[in-house]
Design a protein around this motif. Structure first.
Motif, PDB file in Angstrom:
ATOM      1  N   PRO A 240       7.342  -3.014  -7.746  1.00 34.19           N
ATOM      2  CA  PRO A 240       7.447  -1.547  -7.523  1.00 34.19           C
ATOM      3  C   PRO A 240       6.237  -1.151  -7.361  1.00 34.19           C
ATOM      4  N   VAL A 241       5.932   0.063  -6.643  1.00 33.74           N
ATOM      5  CA  VAL A 241       4.513   0.755  -6.419  1.00 33.74           C
ATOM      6  C   VAL A 241       4.995   2.226  -6.249  1.00 33.74           C
ATOM      7  N   ALA A 242       4.191   2.941  -7.534  1.00 37.10           N
ATOM      8  CA  ALA A 242       4.555   4.335  -7.411  1.00 37.10           C
ATOM      9  C   ALA A 242       3.539   5.168  -6.760  1.00 37.10           C
ATOM     10  N   MET A 243       2.317   4.568  -6.512  1.00 39.03           N
ATOM     11  CA  MET A 243       1.163   5.422  -5.904  1.00 39.03           C
ATOM     12  C   MET A 243       0.604   4.778  -4.744  1.00 39.03           C
ATOM     13  N   PRO A 244       0.512   5.466  -3.538  1.00 43.09           N
ATOM     14  CA  PRO A 244      -0.084   4.858  -2.485  1.00 43.09           C
ATOM     15  C   PRO A 244      -1.706   4.818  -2.419  1.00 43.09           C
ATOM     16  N   ALA A 245      -2.180   4.057  -1.673  1.00 43.66           N
ATOM     17  CA  ALA A 245      -3.441   3.860  -1.505  1.00 43.66           C
ATOM     18  C   ALA A 245      -4.179   3.354  -2.981  1.00 43.66           C
ATOM     19  N   HIS A 246      -3.487   2.707  -3.757  1.00 44.91           N
ATOM     20  CA  HIS A 246      -4.112   2.163  -4.959  1.00 44.91           C
ATOM     21  C   HIS A 246      -5.097   1.287  -4.944  1.00 44.91           C
ATOM     22  N   ARG A 247      -5.167   0.679  -4.071  1.00 47.81           N
ATOM     23  CA  ARG A 247      -6.385  -0.389  -4.113  1.00 47.81           C
ATOM     24  C   ARG A 247      -7.668   0.366  -4.120  1.00 47.81           C
ATOM     25  N   HIS A 248      -7.947   1.547  -3.531  1.00 43.05           N
ATOM     26  CA  HIS A 248      -9.060   2.079  -3.340  1.00 43.05           C
ATOM     27  C   HIS A 248      -9.502   3.001  -4.795  1.00 43.05           C
TER      28      HIS A 248
ATOM     29  N   PRO B   4       0.607  -1.191  -0.184  1.00 44.43           N
ATOM     30  CA  PRO B   4       0.020  -0.179   0.042  1.00 44.43           C
ATOM     31  C   PRO B   4       0.698   1.420  -0.155  1.00 44.43           C
ATOM     32  N   ARG B   5       2.205   1.171   0.515  1.00 40.22           N
ATOM     33  CA  ARG B   5       3.155   2.335   0.395  1.00 40.22           C
ATOM     34  C   ARG B   5       3.887   2.273  -0.842  1.00 40.22           C
TER      35      ARG B   5
END
Length: 388
Positions: A90-98, A69-70
């Motif tokens: 890699p994750v570029a954007m937080p809270a992407h699940r929502h 999530p982070r």
């Protein structure tokens, strides 16, 4: 892209655990199964982990954690077993699940990173997903086939404001699969139109880990001990049923191990014969259950739990424990040594009968027929049909 490597591991497939060695990983298998799961690798106690080890018998498995999530940088891939690798993306954007668009962006970025890693390790690829949020990855790995592993109705667990979007995503993901696995016999009737066949592949059990012989966690109780391991959540766990039976039979001790919600604790913790020890490490679960006389599956019927197959069912049986459950469709439709009862009086009567049941061998035999090893043989055959 960051890739971690390390020494190899040997895997006992019946135990599902790994022991580190100094031997490099064997790479005799060519085809890849890329398991993009909704459950992370850490913990290793779920259906996905057991099936990953089974698939690794004749394939290479890349087990991909759900995106954090982070924000995090780079792809990290680590060998964790014989022919099994673990990846964090890699994750570029937080809270992407929502947010649907953000989730799609993160998942497609993850697919690109994974594809780059796999391109250096040739082999046909099967994309395996078990949650609707992974649907944007379909087609992004140059995969030869897609498998969807349905373990429940994902969208029913989403908040009301997300439920419609999650239902539509679930329909698309299941509809795009070349093979759909259903963990419960109650699931196929609720699935959308599918491109490929739907096969019921129930949960299994680890016969060695859940052996009747082993350490016992002694419980201070003067009468019978009834055990349950799992989430104690009033949305799926029938706390009212358990509390009524506990009041009717004060000489019985109820041990309800696992994470619990505030509502469930408020309902149960004041009863003197109910214990809520909280989460128990998977390695310690067999010892806890060996100290119990009966295994319980007191799920609510007519709600979210109707489409699940409790993994604990065969684990109880492997330990030789009699099982009493509410009438979940997956257990009602499945033959096996289990007592089904609805309502406090009937449930208490079923437990009383179970306490007199000494057919340990019959229960162990039923568990042996439903081991993860047997599930793995069938699953490998199904994938052979997808990629001859």
């Amino acid at each position: 892209m960051t890739v971690h490597s390390g020494v190899g591991a040997t895997v006992d497939r019946d135990r599902g655990d790994t022991a580190r060695t100094d031997t490099p990983l064997r790479q005799t298998a060519r085809d890849w199964v890329v398991m993009c799961s909704g459950i992370p690798w850490r913990g290793g106690a779920h259906r996905q982990h057991a099936l990953a080890h089974e698939l690794a018998v004749d394939r290479r498995v890349l087990f991909v954690d759900p995106p954090d999530p982070r924000p995090r940088r780079g792809l990290v891939v680590t060998p964790v077993g014989l022919n099994v690798w673990h990846a964090t993306v890699p994750v570029a954007m937080p809270a992407h699940r929502h947010v649907a668009a953000a989730n799609a962006m993160v998942r497609r970025c993850a697919a690109g990173a994974l594809r780059g890693w796999l391109d250096e390790r040739p082999g046909r690829r099967v994309l395996w997903i078990d949650e609707d949020l992974a649907a944007p990855m379909i087609g992004g790995l140059d995969e030869a086939a897609v498998v969807y592993d349905a373990t429940d109705l994902d969208w029913t667990f989403a908040g009301r404001w997300h439920r419609r979007r999650r239902r539509e995503a679930w329909d698309r993901a299941v509809g795009a699969a070349d093979l759909v696995l259903a963990s419960s016999a109650a699931l196929p009737s609720r699935l959308p139109r599918t491109r490929g066949p739907v096969v019921v592949l129930p949960n299994g059990c680890d016969l060695r880990r859940f052996s009747p012989v082993g350490p016992v966690r002694r419980l201070t109780a003067t009468g019978p001990v009834l055990g349950y391991v799992g989430t104690v959540d009033e949305r799926t766990f029938d706390g009212h049923l358990v509390s009524e039976v506990a009041r009717m039979r004060p000489q019985w001790t109820f041990v309800l191990a696992g994470p619990s919600t505030r509502g469930a604790r408020a309902l149960l913790r004041r009863l003197p014969n109910v214990r809520l020890p909280g989460p128990v490490a998977f390695d310690h679960v067999p010892a806890l259950l060996r100290g119990c006389d009966v295994g319980l599956i007191p799920y609510r019927v007519g709600g979210r739990a109707d489409h699940t197959h409790p993994k604990k069912f065969f684990e109880y049986l492997a330990l030789g424990k009699p099982v009493v459950a509410t009438p979940l469709p997956a257990l009602v439709k499945r033959p096996g040594p289990v007592r089904i009862a609805a309502g406090p009086e009937a449930f208490a009567a079923a437990v009383a009968e179970a306490l007199r049941d000494s057919r340990v061998g019959q229960r162990r035999a039923a568990a042996a027929r439903n081991s993860w090893t047997n599930r793995g043989k069938r699953l490998r055959g199904l994938l052979d049909g997808l990629l001859p």
